[in-house]
Design a protein around this motif. Structure first.
Motif, PDB file in Angstrom:
ATOM      1  N   ARG A 167       7.380  -5.501   7.993  1.00 20.63           N
ATOM      2  CA  ARG A 167       8.045  -5.588   6.813  1.00 20.63           C
ATOM      3  C   ARG A 167       8.628  -6.934   6.657  1.00 20.63           C
ATOM      4  O   ARG A 167       8.937  -7.470   5.526  1.00 20.63           O
ATOM      5  N   SER A 168       8.875  -7.760   7.582  1.00 24.44           N
ATOM      6  CA  SER A 168       9.338  -8.839   7.712  1.00 24.44           C
ATOM      7  C   SER A 168       8.408  -9.863   6.962  1.00 24.44           C
ATOM      8  O   SER A 168       8.665 -10.820   5.994  1.00 24.44           O
ATOM      9  N   ILE A 169       7.207  -9.792   7.535  1.00 21.10           N
ATOM     10  CA  ILE A 169       6.066 -10.207   6.763  1.00 21.10           C
ATOM     11  C   ILE A 169       5.833 -10.057   5.396  1.00 21.10           C
ATOM     12  O   ILE A 169       5.725 -11.226   4.566  1.00 21.10           O
ATOM     13  N   GLU A 179      -4.046  -5.819   3.370  1.00 20.96           N
ATOM     14  CA  GLU A 179      -4.529  -5.768   4.737  1.00 20.96           C
ATOM     15  C   GLU A 179      -3.369  -5.238   5.675  1.00 20.96           C
ATOM     16  O   GLU A 179      -3.746  -4.405   6.422  1.00 20.96           O
ATOM     17  N   LEU A 180      -2.172  -5.365   5.279  1.00 19.99           N
ATOM     18  CA  LEU A 180      -1.036  -4.908   6.155  1.00 19.99           C
ATOM     19  C   LEU A 180      -0.988  -3.209   5.867  1.00 19.99           C
ATOM     20  O   LEU A 180      -0.834  -2.353   6.739  1.00 19.99           O
ATOM     21  N   LEU A 181      -1.734  -3.020   4.721  1.00 18.90           N
ATOM     22  CA  LEU A 181      -1.675  -1.607   4.443  1.00 18.90           C
ATOM     23  C   LEU A 181      -2.898  -0.641   5.085  1.00 18.90           C
ATOM     24  O   LEU A 181      -2.824   0.477   5.505  1.00 18.90           O
ATOM     25  N   TRP A 182      -3.892  -1.541   5.492  1.00 20.45           N
ATOM     26  CA  TRP A 182      -5.101  -0.988   6.480  1.00 20.45           C
ATOM     27  C   TRP A 182      -4.371  -0.817   7.633  1.00 20.45           C
ATOM     28  O   TRP A 182      -4.593   0.307   8.526  1.00 20.45           O
ATOM     29  N   ARG A 183      -3.615  -1.904   7.952  1.00 20.62           N
ATOM     30  CA  ARG A 183      -2.981  -1.464   9.526  1.00 20.62           C
ATOM     31  C   ARG A 183      -2.157  -0.199   9.628  1.00 20.62           C
ATOM     32  O   ARG A 183      -2.372   0.595  10.414  1.00 20.62           O
ATOM     33  N   ASP A 184      -1.397  -0.085   8.516  1.00 22.13           N
ATOM     34  CA  ASP A 184      -0.527   1.158   8.346  1.00 22.13           C
ATOM     35  C   ASP A 184      -1.540   2.404   8.320  1.00 22.13           C
ATOM     36  O   ASP A 184      -1.099   3.550   9.051  1.00 22.13           O
ATOM     37  N   TYR A 185      -2.475   2.408   7.738  1.00 20.24           N
ATOM     38  CA  TYR A 185      -3.547   3.433   7.475  1.00 20.24           C
ATOM     39  C   TYR A 185      -3.947   3.902   8.891  1.00 20.24           C
ATOM     40  O   TYR A 185      -3.991   4.960   9.277  1.00 20.24           O
ATOM     41  N   PHE A 186      -4.382   2.965   9.833  1.00 23.83           N
ATOM     42  CA  PHE A 186      -4.933   3.295  11.060  1.00 23.83           C
ATOM     43  C   PHE A 186      -3.702   4.018  11.938  1.00 23.83           C
ATOM     44  O   PHE A 186      -3.974   4.907  12.583  1.00 23.83           O
ATOM     45  N   ARG A 187      -2.509   3.682  11.572  1.00 24.81           N
ATOM     46  CA  ARG A 187      -1.572   4.261  12.355  1.00 24.81           C
ATOM     47  C   ARG A 187      -1.004   5.468  12.082  1.00 24.81           C
ATOM     48  O   ARG A 187      -0.906   6.531  12.645  1.00 24.81           O
ATOM     49  N   PRO A 189      14.173  -2.634   2.694  1.00 22.24           N
ATOM     50  CA  PRO A 189      14.470  -4.233   3.102  1.00 22.24           C
ATOM     51  C   PRO A 189      14.444  -4.309   4.795  1.00 22.24           C
ATOM     52  O   PRO A 189      14.748  -3.526   5.315  1.00 22.24           O
ATOM     53  N   GLU A 190      14.649  -5.552   5.068  1.00 22.19           N
ATOM     54  CA  GLU A 190      14.572  -5.856   6.760  1.00 22.19           C
ATOM     55  C   GLU A 190      15.983  -5.607   7.368  1.00 22.19           C
ATOM     56  O   GLU A 190      16.862  -6.052   6.674  1.00 22.19           O
ATOM     57  N   PHE A 191      15.931  -5.178   8.341  1.00 21.74           N
ATOM     58  CA  PHE A 191      17.199  -5.244   9.168  1.00 21.74           C
ATOM     59  C   PHE A 191      17.554  -6.510   9.766  1.00 21.74           C
ATOM     60  O   PHE A 191      16.622  -7.195  10.384  1.00 21.74           O
ATOM     61  N   LEU A 251       4.718  -0.595   7.664  1.00 22.50           N
ATOM     62  CA  LEU A 251       5.169  -1.530   6.610  1.00 22.50           C
ATOM     63  C   LEU A 251       5.777  -0.560   5.841  1.00 22.50           C
ATOM     64  O   LEU A 251       7.135  -0.581   5.387  1.00 22.50           O
ATOM     65  N   VAL A 252       5.023   0.565   5.599  1.00 25.64           N
ATOM     66  CA  VAL A 252       5.762   1.731   4.625  1.00 25.64           C
ATOM     67  C   VAL A 252       6.172   2.784   5.753  1.00 25.64           C
ATOM     68  O   VAL A 252       5.562   3.084   6.665  1.00 25.64           O
ATOM     69  N   HIS A 253       7.485   3.226   5.528  1.00 28.38           N
ATOM     70  CA  HIS A 253       8.207   4.051   6.628  1.00 28.38           C
ATOM     71  C   HIS A 253       7.476   5.409   6.303  1.00 28.38           C
ATOM     72  O   HIS A 253       7.163   5.750   5.264  1.00 28.38           O
ATOM     73  N   PRO A 254       7.146   5.972   7.474  1.00 31.06           N
ATOM     74  CA  PRO A 254       6.507   7.434   7.278  1.00 31.06           C
ATOM     75  C   PRO A 254       7.196   8.204   6.243  1.00 31.06           C
ATOM     76  O   PRO A 254       6.640   8.982   5.580  1.00 31.06           O
ATOM     77  N   GLU A 255       8.415   8.181   6.127  1.00 36.87           N
ATOM     78  CA  GLU A 255       9.240   9.268   5.299  1.00 36.87           C
ATOM     79  C   GLU A 255       9.181   8.739   3.896  1.00 36.87           C
ATOM     80  O   GLU A 255       9.547   9.469   3.066  1.00 36.87           O
ATOM     81  N   ASP A 256       8.529   7.498   3.726  1.00 29.51           N
ATOM     82  CA  ASP A 256       8.680   7.062   2.200  1.00 29.51           C
ATOM     83  C   ASP A 256       7.169   7.413   1.625  1.00 29.51           C
ATOM     84  O   ASP A 256       6.975   6.872   0.302  1.00 29.51           O
ATOM     85  N   LEU A 257       6.141   7.876   2.439  1.00 26.31           N
ATOM     86  CA  LEU A 257       4.840   8.342   1.964  1.00 26.31           C
ATOM     87  C   LEU A 257       5.089   9.163   1.027  1.00 26.31           C
ATOM     88  O   LEU A 257       5.836  10.257   1.054  1.00 26.31           O
ATOM     89  N   PRO A 258       4.287   9.211  -0.199  1.00 31.05           N
ATOM     90  CA  PRO A 258       4.373  10.201  -1.113  1.00 31.05           C
ATOM     91  C   PRO A 258       3.539  11.538  -0.737  1.00 31.05           C
ATOM     92  O   PRO A 258       3.317  12.495  -1.657  1.00 31.05           O
ATOM     93  N   PHE A 259       3.275  11.792   0.692  1.00 29.29           N
ATOM     94  CA  PHE A 259       2.564  12.972   1.038  1.00 29.29           C
ATOM     95  C   PHE A 259       3.120  13.033   2.633  1.00 29.29           C
ATOM     96  O   PHE A 259       3.466  12.171   3.228  1.00 29.29           O
ATOM     97  N   ALA A 260       2.784  14.288   3.154  1.00 28.52           N
ATOM     98  CA  ALA A 260       3.077  14.426   4.674  1.00 28.52           C
ATOM     99  C   ALA A 260       2.028  13.640   5.409  1.00 28.52           C
ATOM    100  O   ALA A 260       0.814  13.672   4.902  1.00 28.52           O
ATOM    101  N   VAL A 261       2.289  13.009   6.259  1.00 23.62           N
ATOM    102  CA  VAL A 261       1.455  12.657   7.169  1.00 23.62           C
ATOM    103  C   VAL A 261       0.216  13.443   7.431  1.00 23.62           C
ATOM    104  O   VAL A 261      -1.170  13.031   7.579  1.00 23.62           O
ATOM    105  N   GLU A 262       0.345  14.699   7.612  1.00 22.83           N
ATOM    106  CA  GLU A 262      -0.615  15.738   7.940  1.00 22.83           C
ATOM    107  C   GLU A 262      -1.789  15.575   6.795  1.00 22.83           C
ATOM    108  O   GLU A 262      -2.838  16.125   6.706  1.00 22.83           O
TER     109      GLU A 262
END
Ligand SMILES: Cc1cc2nc3c(=O)[nH]c(=O)nc-3n(C[C@H](O)[C@H](O)[C@H](O)COP(=O)(O)OP(=O)(O)OC[C@H]3O[C@@H](n4cnc5c(N)ncnc54)[C@H](O)[C@@H]3O)c2cc1C
Length: 434
Positions: free
Chosen positions: A251-253, A276-284, A162-164, A129-140
């Motif tokens: 993102r479409s959802i 809940e979609l953020l939970w999904r992102d978190y585990f990713r 926005p969705e493509f 949902l959140v593009h990794p580049e848009d996180l306010p921190f590095a994934v590490e």
């Protein structure tokens, strides 16, 4: 003239597919491929997949092929080693580049890298949902607690890209012909009650499900109150199979939720689905951060929280739904007979397996992998680690009192009697358990 090969992986959709859009912008002609992997190392391979997940995958591929044919293209479904199949097809059709959506776990990442050593391979993010580049921190630097992650991500309001739209796809090379993908073996288990949940794969059915859950029944507006339910279709969204196979993007959802809020009003429930979609992102993101470490026996910790005995009798009892807990048994029957289990059920059977029976979480997670239609390596592993207290979690123990949970969430016993009765009619032979 540029001819590309598009490799569909966990993204069986045309809408909001950034990798597909990138390909469409560059290529003049394109070949579309999905590989059903052979060999036990692949989670999308038939050896690790039960009938429910396999059926959903095949239906999703047939739907994708239908959609592609509607716009003058076609999908080639191959079977074998994914790296070899992709490289061979690229060679056969003289493709100059491969495009695919980025995967975030073991074999999937390695195969993408192997292809990159042989041919230009454009791997594009598109599953979160959140593009990794848009996180306010590095994934590490991912926060070790979900609520901290969420607070940081939401600090200035969620800003989701926005969705493509579905791109205008380049045509196939001249002379490329194949028959429509029409898989055999899509029978469902006969004899279950008519109203038993049965998921049908493909973007089309996913969008119908969303329409029903949002505008059809307005169930979204009461999701926060009903989401701990266990029986029936509408206590939760049931989007997970379509998300796991990428028939729909998170993102479409998300943007559909925002449209619904504008039209029907927002409340805690409409927000909670985004939560809940953020939970999904978190585990990713945890999987991106830790790579193969997530499969370790002790998870992200130095040592296991619980003694692991993995007694064969306890293991068989858990798998066949013949433990001492009727609540756990009912859930295990539902999983095996439908390919689905509620979140409440999953938490309970996982806790019981780890904390009461002393089972090895990795074997249990593999059982889930086999049976769940919505199997997702990041969400499945992340949740097993979480319940086992060996992932990211401030609490050392997540032990559920399954009897108390049964009383609370199945007070009249309707869920247990339904699935234990069906489990009795369709028992699993203990010898069939690995
Ligand atoms: C031991 C265990 C294993 C699990 N394995 C998987 C799995 O393989 N695949 C999978 O998609 N989910 C998994 N989950 C998470 C969750 O149970 C399912 O996503 C949810 O039950 C699917 O039903 P739904 O779509 O109706 O969910 P809803 O409640 O409607 O939630 C909407 C969406 O949010 C996401 N979501 C909700 N809860 C979670 C969660 N705890 N973790 C990650 N994402 C979540 C899912 O994408 C879900 O479709 C697991 C949970 C546990 C405890």
């Amino acid at each position: 003239m540029m001819r590309a090969l598009y490799w569909f992986r966990e993204d069986l959709r045309l809408l909001d597919n950034p990798a597909l859009t990138a390909m469409a912008q560059k290529a003049d002609e394109a070949v579309f491929v999905f590989v059903i992997p052979s060999g036990p190392e692949w989670s999308q391979g038939e050896e690790r997949m039960g009938d429910h997940r396999r059926r959903f995958m095949l239906e999703s591929l047939a739907d994708l092929d239908r959609e592609l044919r509607g716009i003058g293209q076609q999908l080639r479904v191959l079977q074998g080693n994914p790296v070899e199949c992709v490289l061979q097809t690229a060679k056969e059709w003289n493709c100059q580049a491969v495009f695919s959506q980025r995967c975030h776990t073991g074999e999937e990442t390695q195969s993408a890298e192997s292809i990159s050593t042989m041919i230009p391979h454009h791997v594009v993010e598109g599953s979160t949902l959140v593009h990794p580049e848009d996180l306010p921190f590095a994934v590490e630097d991912l926060p070790e607690i979900f609520s901290r992650f969420r607070n940081k991500v939401e600090k200035r309001g969620l800003d989701i890209r926005p969705e493509f739209p579905i791109p205008k796809l380049p045509p196939p090379p001249q002379g490329m012909e194949s028959t429509p993908f029409d898989p055999d073996g899509l029978q469902r288990l006969a004899g279950l009650p008519e109203d038993t949940m049965c998921f049908e794969g493909g973007a089309l059915t996913g969008w119908k499900r969303l329409q029903h859950y949002f505008w059809g029944t307005h169930s979204l507006s009461s999701y926060k109150q009903t989401r701990n339910g266990m029986l029936g279709w509408d206590y939760s969204s049931k989007f997970s199979p379509w998300l796991a196979w990428g028939c729909m993007s998170p993102r479409s959802i998300y943007h559909a939720i925002r449209r619904y809020e504008e039209e029907e009003g927002s409340n805690e429930s409409t927000y909670w689905l985004i939560f809940e979609l953020l939970w999904r992102d978190y585990f990713r993101f945890v999987a991106m951060q830790h790579g193969n470490r997530i499969w370790h026996a002790t998870g992200l910790k130095e040592s296991a929280r619980n003694p692991v005995s993995h007694h064969p009798l306890q293991w068989k009892a858990w798998c066949t739904g013949t433990t001492r807990s009727p609540f756990v048994n009912a859930n295990m029957h539902e999983l095996r007979l439908t390919g689905f289990m509620s979140n409440r059920g999953r938490q309970n059977v996982a806790s019981y397996a780890i904390h009461d029976l002393g089972l090895d979480w990795r074997a249990c997670a593999e059982w889930f992998e086999h049976w769940l239609i919505d199997f997702d390596p990041c969400s499945n592993t992340g949740n097993w680690l979480y319940v086992g207290g060996i992932g990211y979690d401030p609490r050392p123990q997540r032990k559920f009192d399954v009897d108390w949970q049964a009383e609370r969430y199945d007070a009249d016993g309707a869920y247990q009697s339904h699935w234990n009765r069906l489990g009795g009619i369709f028992p699993l032979d203990p010898d069939a358990v690995p």
